[in-house]
Design a protein around this motif. Structure first.
Motif, mmCIF file in Angstrom:
data_model
loop_
_atom_site.group_PDB
_atom_site.id
_atom_site.type_symbol
_atom_site.label_atom_id
_atom_site.label_comp_id
_atom_site.label_asym_id
_atom_site.label_seq_id
_atom_site.Cartn_x
_atom_site.Cartn_y
_atom_site.Cartn_z
ATOM 1 N N PRO A 37 0.795 -1.230 0.000
ATOM 2 C CA PRO A 37 0.000 0.000 0.000
ATOM 3 C C PRO A 37 0.828 1.281 0.000
ATOM 4 O O PRO A 37 0.273 2.372 0.050
ATOM 5 C CB PRO A 37 -0.803 -0.121 1.298
ATOM 6 N N GLU A 38 2.160 1.157 -0.045
ATOM 7 C CA GLU A 38 3.004 2.345 -0.015
ATOM 8 C C GLU A 38 2.781 3.190 -1.262
ATOM 9 O O GLU A 38 2.597 2.661 -2.357
ATOM 10 C CB GLU A 38 4.489 1.953 0.044
ATOM 11 N N THR A 39 2.837 4.495 -1.092
ATOM 12 C CA THR A 39 2.708 5.395 -2.237
ATOM 13 C C THR A 39 3.883 5.147 -3.188
ATOM 14 O O THR A 39 4.888 4.532 -2.817
ATOM 15 C CB THR A 39 2.738 6.866 -1.797
ATOM 16 N N LYS A 93 11.603 4.753 -2.737
ATOM 17 C CA LYS A 93 12.611 4.831 -1.678
ATOM 18 C C LYS A 93 12.984 3.433 -1.191
ATOM 19 O O LYS A 93 14.152 3.118 -0.999
ATOM 20 C CB LYS A 93 12.112 5.684 -0.504
ATOM 21 N N LEU A 94 11.972 2.577 -1.012
ATOM 22 C CA LEU A 94 12.213 1.211 -0.559
ATOM 23 C C LEU A 94 13.022 0.425 -1.592
ATOM 24 O O LEU A 94 13.963 -0.286 -1.239
ATOM 25 C CB LEU A 94 10.882 0.504 -0.273
ATOM 26 N N MET A 95 12.672 0.574 -2.857
ATOM 27 C CA MET A 95 13.380 -0.156 -3.911
ATOM 28 C C MET A 95 14.836 0.304 -4.000
ATOM 29 O O MET A 95 15.730 -0.513 -4.215
ATOM 30 C CB MET A 95 12.654 -0.026 -5.240
ATOM 31 N N GLU A 96 15.072 1.596 -3.832
ATOM 32 C CA GLU A 96 16.452 2.098 -3.839
ATOM 33 C C GLU A 96 17.221 1.558 -2.639
ATOM 34 O O GLU A 96 18.360 1.126 -2.777
ATOM 35 C CB GLU A 96 16.461 3.628 -3.830
ATOM 36 N N LYS A 97 16.592 1.572 -1.488
ATOM 37 C CA LYS A 97 17.241 1.109 -0.261
ATOM 38 C C LYS A 97 17.615 -0.368 -0.368
ATOM 39 O O LYS A 97 18.692 -0.771 0.060
ATOM 40 C CB LYS A 97 16.307 1.346 0.924
ATOM 41 N N ASP A 136 -0.923 -1.232 -4.280
ATOM 42 C CA ASP A 136 -2.266 -1.573 -3.808
ATOM 43 C C ASP A 136 -2.802 -0.359 -3.056
ATOM 44 O O ASP A 136 -2.940 -0.365 -1.835
ATOM 45 C CB ASP A 136 -2.185 -2.810 -2.911
ATOM 46 N N SER A 137 -3.071 0.699 -3.809
ATOM 47 C CA SER A 137 -3.354 2.013 -3.225
ATOM 48 C C SER A 137 -4.461 2.000 -2.183
ATOM 49 O O SER A 137 -4.348 2.626 -1.135
ATOM 50 C CB SER A 137 -3.685 3.023 -4.323
ATOM 51 N N ASP A 138 -5.522 1.286 -2.443
ATOM 52 C CA ASP A 138 -6.651 1.313 -1.514
ATOM 53 C C ASP A 138 -6.730 0.061 -0.634
ATOM 54 O O ASP A 138 -7.681 -0.123 0.107
ATOM 55 C CB ASP A 138 -7.959 1.512 -2.265
ATOM 56 N N GLY A 139 -5.718 -0.802 -0.738
ATOM 57 C CA GLY A 139 -5.702 -2.012 0.080
ATOM 58 C C GLY A 139 -6.619 -3.111 -0.414
ATOM 59 O O GLY A 139 -6.841 -4.090 0.299
ATOM 60 N N ALA A 140 -7.129 -2.992 -1.630
ATOM 61 C CA ALA A 140 -8.075 -3.988 -2.150
ATOM 62 C C ALA A 140 -7.460 -5.384 -2.225
ATOM 63 O O ALA A 140 -8.136 -6.372 -1.927
ATOM 64 C CB ALA A 140 -8.594 -3.561 -3.518
ATOM 65 N N VAL A 141 -6.192 -5.464 -2.598
ATOM 66 C CA VAL A 141 -5.549 -6.781 -2.713
ATOM 67 C C VAL A 141 -5.389 -7.405 -1.330
ATOM 68 O O VAL A 141 -5.738 -8.569 -1.124
ATOM 69 C CB VAL A 141 -4.187 -6.686 -3.444
ATOM 70 N N MET A 142 -4.883 -6.613 -0.369
ATOM 71 C CA MET A 142 -4.709 -7.193 0.976
ATOM 72 C C MET A 142 -6.050 -7.608 1.569
ATOM 73 O O MET A 142 -6.132 -8.618 2.263
ATOM 74 C CB MET A 142 -3.922 -6.259 1.892
ATOM 75 N N PRO A 188 0.379 6.753 7.976
ATOM 76 C CA PRO A 188 -0.648 7.450 7.203
ATOM 77 C C PRO A 188 -0.082 8.257 6.028
ATOM 78 O O PRO A 188 -0.745 8.435 5.013
ATOM 79 C CB PRO A 188 -1.319 8.351 8.234
ATOM 80 N N GLN A 189 1.151 8.721 6.155
ATOM 81 C CA GLN A 189 1.769 9.430 5.032
ATOM 82 C C GLN A 189 2.307 8.435 4.000
ATOM 83 O O GLN A 189 2.120 8.608 2.802
ATOM 84 C CB GLN A 189 2.910 10.321 5.508
ATOM 85 N N ALA A 190 2.953 7.383 4.468
ATOM 86 C CA ALA A 190 3.548 6.399 3.557
ATOM 87 C C ALA A 190 2.485 5.597 2.818
ATOM 88 O O ALA A 190 2.669 5.227 1.656
ATOM 89 C CB ALA A 190 4.463 5.456 4.329
ATOM 90 N N ASN A 191 1.384 5.321 3.492
ATOM 91 C CA ASN A 191 0.294 4.521 2.933
ATOM 92 C C ASN A 191 -0.945 5.419 2.874
ATOM 93 O O ASN A 191 -1.880 5.247 3.633
ATOM 94 C CB ASN A 191 0.015 3.293 3.799
ATOM 95 N N ALA A 192 -0.915 6.340 1.964
ATOM 96 C CA ALA A 192 -1.888 7.435 1.929
ATOM 97 C C ALA A 192 -3.337 7.003 2.087
ATOM 98 O O ALA A 192 -4.093 7.634 2.816
ATOM 99 C CB ALA A 192 -1.706 8.246 0.651
ATOM 100 N N GLN A 193 -3.735 5.925 1.414
ATOM 101 C CA GLN A 193 -5.158 5.561 1.458
ATOM 102 C C GLN A 193 -5.485 4.496 2.493
ATOM 103 O O GLN A 193 -6.640 4.358 2.885
ATOM 104 C CB GLN A 193 -5.612 5.086 0.079
ATOM 105 N N THR A 194 -4.482 3.744 2.945
ATOM 106 C CA THR A 194 -4.780 2.690 3.921
ATOM 107 C C THR A 194 -4.386 3.075 5.333
ATOM 108 O O THR A 194 -4.789 2.409 6.287
ATOM 109 C CB THR A 194 -4.087 1.363 3.541
ATOM 110 N N GLY A 195 -3.606 4.150 5.488
ATOM 111 C CA GLY A 195 -3.257 4.656 6.806
ATOM 112 C C GLY A 195 -2.597 3.628 7.702
ATOM 113 O O GLY A 195 -1.550 3.087 7.384
ATOM 114 N N TRP A 196 -3.238 3.356 8.817
ATOM 115 C CA TRP A 196 -2.693 2.421 9.800
ATOM 116 C C TRP A 196 -3.011 0.966 9.471
ATOM 117 O O TRP A 196 -2.692 0.070 10.225
ATOM 118 C CB TRP A 196 -3.207 2.773 11.196
ATOM 119 N N ARG A 197 -3.627 0.726 8.336
ATOM 120 C CA ARG A 197 -3.956 -0.637 7.912
ATOM 121 C C ARG A 197 -2.795 -1.170 7.079
ATOM 122 O O ARG A 197 -2.378 -0.539 6.107
ATOM 123 C CB ARG A 197 -5.251 -0.631 7.104
#
Length: 124
Positions: free
Chosen positions: A20-22, A28-32, A42-48, A73-82
């Motif tokens: 769900p990460e933006t 950033k994760l892929m670079e790291k 999975d912007s809205d968490g539909a897959v999870m 909530p910033q990293a996962n804009a639409q799923t927040g704490w989910r």
């Protein structure tokens, strides 16, 4: 997964990360991690939710994440704490799940050898 990606492709498979990460956070994760496996957003968490792998970080733990500088909530804009529970699925061309591994402890993942064994079975 990255370490066996070439073997996965030789066996006719394709690996994807789904989260769900933006897009910005994903890059950033892929670079790291220096990952080359495509990351599907999975912007809205539909897959999870479809795989029944979602959980919400309990309110009492949310300040702990903040103390570590983790702003879900910033990293996962639409799923927040989910968040999704870490899982690996091997799905064949007929869309049948041939193997799966789910573990709430993110440190444990499906063994690479097990993934390759299933792909070899599918290929036969």
């Amino acid at each position: 997964m990255q370490q066996i990606n070439e073997a996965i492709e030789r066996l006719g498979g394709r690996a994807f990360f789904i989260g769900p990460e933006t897009e910005k956070e994903s890059l950033k994760l892929m670079e790291k991690t220096q990952a080359t496996i495509p990351l599907l957003y999975d912007s809205d968490g539909a897959v999870m939710e479809a795989y029944k792998l979602g959980f919400t970080v309990p309110p009492y733990l949310q300040p702990v994440y903040a103390e570590f500088g983790i702003d879900l909530p910033q990293a996962n804009a639409q799923t927040g704490w989910r968040l999704p529970i870490p899982a690996t699925f091997v799905i064949d061309r007929a869309q049948k799940v041939r193997a799966r591994y789910v573990n709430a402890d993110y440190r444990y993942r499906m063994e690479p050898a097990a993934i390759l064994r299933v792909l070899e079975e599918i290929r036969e």
